[in-house]
Design an enzyme around this catalytic site. Structure first.
Site, PDB file in Angstrom:
ATOM      1  N   ASP A 233      -7.117   4.343  -4.386  1.00  0.00           N
ATOM      2  CA  ASP A 233      -7.772   4.197  -3.079  1.00  0.00           C
ATOM      3  C   ASP A 233      -8.387   5.579  -2.802  1.00  0.00           C
ATOM      4  OD1 ASP A 233      -7.854   2.163  -0.620  1.00  0.00           O
ATOM      5  OD2 ASP A 233      -7.511   4.121   0.254  1.00  0.00           O
TER       6      ASP A 233
ATOM      7  N   LYS B 246       0.858  -1.188   0.000  1.00  0.00           N
ATOM      8  CA  LYS B 246       0.000   0.000   0.000  1.00  0.00           C
ATOM      9  C   LYS B 246       0.887   1.227   0.000  1.00  0.00           C
ATOM     10  CE  LYS B 246      -4.445   1.018   0.255  1.00  0.00           C
ATOM     11  NZ  LYS B 246      -5.605   0.196  -0.151  1.00  0.00           N
TER      12      LYS B 246
END
Ligand code: NDP
Ligand code: 2IT
Length: 443
Positions: free
Chosen positions: A165, A125
């Site tokens: 995201d 991430k």
């Protein structure tokens, strides 16, 4: 002290000021207790100590020039958490609240989520404390180009494949891709969520929200129920919330709420998806503007979606947006199922309320895995240099979500925790990664 307690206290000691990361690790490790007890190999080789430590954490300066000619500096992150089953895969979040602890919690969750998809993708991430809200397109481009100028050293189609995201959608992915290609000279599937004209996959935009509804429908079906005729509350009004709304409506449900960080709307007649989509995707506006389309809808400042009586609740905004009190209110009002579209939207206490009340609860790792699963399908199409039809991708996504339901339900049952899908998802996601790590030696 048990092995798990020992590892947990080490994680707490070594990661001060990272409460979200500790929360995510605590949940997974507590679920794994029966698996560790039944399999001494994991403890013998200190597998759990290894899995809670990222393989690599990259933090970098992102300087860029704003529209007033002023130099701005943000901080960029990429946490490459685990590559046991495939190249690192996971989104980029651009939001002022981003810090290392948040990126680590998201990266940690991503390991198990990606494993659950059944596709060969590891966990990672990244992101930045950059706030795209209120910035011009040129400012967003300047930021993305600077961010990628550094990030490109660490990623690649077979190395690490970022995606969107919070705060990162099609526009940002386009700017990031252009800069990657310009610097490296490679036209490769290094990012997913790309536009359809340059290697994107049909149905990736819809995938997380659609996937959420597919798994919630499967969960209800196994309990002899369905979404038909149900009242659904959704928080958020971004990518996940919008397409969860659309698919829930296609399944015959009535969606009555959406929200953003300023407030929430209630439309007793059912949300007008096209109006909401236009406000968010075209105008980049606030959900309050929904009243300009439907004067009889209500807008309330602040938090409040979970006070609205519903059959099914879908938190699709951000972490810890649904607390113990919200969970109790939902249960009291007769909610029968919760599906987490966001990552870790329910607090630990809220999850305890859901599990104790025995309502159906699909945890984030399983419930929102449709996005990353479809990203992996985009990677496959890029490698093949082919593109599949919307129907093909959507059918694969549906199959993946139904399979994730089965995996989490079966794992829960195997360990005597029937219908505890939190434990089931964690266990099923963990096993594949753990066994791959063991097979690869001390790495
Ligand atoms: P978007 O940026 O498209 O939308 C985010 C939405 O959540 C907006 O409505 C935003 O409101 C709201 N929100 C964000 N932060 C907060 C906050 N601190 N408090 C209240 N509301 C907030 O993001 P996505 O829809 O892509 O992501 C939503 C969630 O889903 C995140 O948890 C993400 O990690 C998760 N997720 C996303 C996937 C994807 O494919 N996009 C895949 C799997 C999970 P505002 O505009 O006011 O900030
Ligand atoms: O949280 C997530 O799974 C995402 N933001 C999507 C990640 C991806 O690589 O598609």
């Amino acid at each position: 002290m048990s092995y798990i307690d020992n590892v947990l206290s080490g994680v707490i000691a070594r990661n001060p000021a990272q409460p979200e990361f500790i929360q995510a690790v605590d949940e997974v490790l507590n679920s794994l207790r029966p698996v560790i007890d039944a399999n001494s190999k994991y403890q013998d080789l200190n597998l759990i100590e290894r899995i809670v430590e990222p393989e690599r954490q990259i933090i970098f300066r992102v300087p860029w020039v704003d529209d007033n000619g002023k130099v701005q500096v943000n901080r960029g992150y990429r946490v490459q958490f685990n590559s046991a089953i495939g190249p690192y895969k996971g989104g980029l979040r651009f939001h002022p609240s981003v810090n290392l602890g948040i990126i680590k919690f998201l990266g940690f969750e991503q390991i198990f989520k990606n494993s659950l998809t059944g596709l060969p993708i590891g966990g990672g991430k990244g992101g930045s404390d950059f706030d795209p809200k209120g910035k011009s397109d040129r400012e967003v481009m300047a930021f993305c180009q600077s961010f990628m100028t550094e990030l490109c050293k660490y990623i690649g189609a077979d190395v690490d494949v970022p995606a969107g995201d919070i705060g990162v959608g099609g526009r940002e992915i386009g700017f990031l891709y252009g800069q990657y290609k310009r610097i490296t000279g490679l036209y490769e599937g290094v990012l997913t969520g790309k536009g359809l004209t340059y290697g994107g996959s049909l149905a990736r935009t819809e995938a997380t929200g659609f996937g959420l509804i597919y798994i919630v429908e499967e969960m209800l079906k196994n309990a002899g129920n369905s979404l038909e005729g149900k009242t659904v509350t959704i928080s958020g009004s971004g990518n996940v919330a919008l397409y969860a709304c659309k698919k829930a409506q296609e399944k015959g449900a009535k969606v009555v709420t959406l929200s953003d960080s300023n407030g929430w709307i209630y439309d007793k007649n059912g949300i007008d998806f096209e109006a909401a989509r236009e406000i968010k995707e075209v105008k980049r506006g606030r959900i309050k503007e929904y009243l300009e389309y439907h004067k009889d809808a209500e807008y309330h400042e602040g938090k409040g979606v979970w006070t609205v009586p519903c059959d099914v609740a879908l938190p699709c905004a951000t972490q810890n947006e649904l607390n113990e009190e919200d969970a109790k209110t939902l249960v009291k009002n007769g909610c029968i199922a919760v599906g987490e579209g966001a990552n870790m939207p329910s607090t630990k206490e809220a999850i305890d309320v859901f599990l104790e009340s025995k309502i159906l609860f699909a945890p984030a790792k399983a419930a929102n895995a449709g996005g990353v699963a479809t990203s992996a399908l985009e990677m496959s199409q890029n490698s093949q240099r082919l593109s599949w039809t919307f129907e093909e991708v959507d059918a694969k996504l549906n199959g993946i979500m139904v399979n994730i339901y089965k995996e989490m339900a079966d794992a829960a049952k195997e360990y005597g925790m029937e219908n505890n899908f939190v434990a089931g998802a964690n266990i099923a996601g963990f096993r594949k990664v753990a066994d791959a790590m063991l097979a690869q030696g001390i790495v």
